[in-house]
Design an enzyme around this catalytic site. Structure first.
Site, short mmCIF file in Angstrom:
data_model
loop_
_atom_site.label_atom_id
_atom_site.label_comp_id
_atom_site.label_asym_id
_atom_site.label_seq_id
_atom_site.Cartn_x
_atom_site.Cartn_y
_atom_site.Cartn_z
N PHE A 52 -1.44 -1.24 4.26
CA PHE A 52 -2.77 -2.08 5.32
C PHE A 52 -3.94 -1.83 5.33
CE2 PHE A 52 1.80 -1.18 7.25
CZ PHE A 52 2.71 -2.58 7.21
N HIS A 53 -4.15 -2.17 4.49
CA HIS A 53 -5.81 -1.96 4.13
C HIS A 53 -6.14 -2.40 2.67
CE1 HIS A 53 -4.38 2.08 1.44
NE2 HIS A 53 -5.36 0.83 0.99
#
Ligand code: TYD
Length: 138
Positions: A52-53
């Site tokens: 999630f980055h």
């Protein structure tokens, strides 16, 4: 700016014998950058999602040493999905892509070869910020 489709699978030599298998990752020839850091994720609960980055500069190769790892790469427009389960295959992830890692099985171990040392300033951890970075919104 890189696209999701700029990622690709790298196949490593695998020597298979009765006593077990040995896979070989050679710097410079197999990996498209100088490896400055190696890290690995273990003991991740089955079904957990990580990532999630995105990274601004960092390039990586993700290798599933054990188990099954789902990887979704997103350039803000197109998402590309990979299922990694071969220990002699690595996924090259160029910079500028949002990634989600799904630790599908209980025994999943994920090895990452990285082009730079750890730098929190290289991370984009907010998806809207990522879309702005990709100039997909505004
Ligand atoms: P992170 O890269 O966010 O991994 P994931 O997206 O899989 O959860 O890293 C998790 C934590 O570990 C975060 O607090 C930063 C820290 N970390 C380091 O200190 N050094 C490193 O080399 C890495 C990869 C992470």
């Amino acid at each position: 700016m890189t696209k999701s489709h700029d990622s690709y699978i790298i196949e490593f030599d695998k020597i298979q014998r009765r006593e077990g298998s040995l896979s070989v990752v050679q710097g410079m020839t197999d990996i498209p950058f100088d490896i400055k850091r190696v890290y690995y994720m273990t003991d991740v609960p089955e079904g957990s999602k990580r990532g999630f980055h995105a990274h601004k500069e960092l390039r990586q190769v993700i290798i599933p040493l054990s188990g099954t790892l789902g990887v979704t790469l997103d350039d803000g427009t197109v998402k590309t999905k990979f299922i990694l389960h071969r220990t002699n295959e690595g996924l090259y992830v160029p910079p500028g892509l949002w990634r989600e890692l799904n630790f599908v099985s209980e025994d999943t171990i994920c090895l990452v070869l990285a082009s730079e040392r750890y730098d929190e300033n290289d991370y984009i951890r907010d998806y809207n910020e990522f879309l702005t970075y990709r100039k997909c919104i505004q």
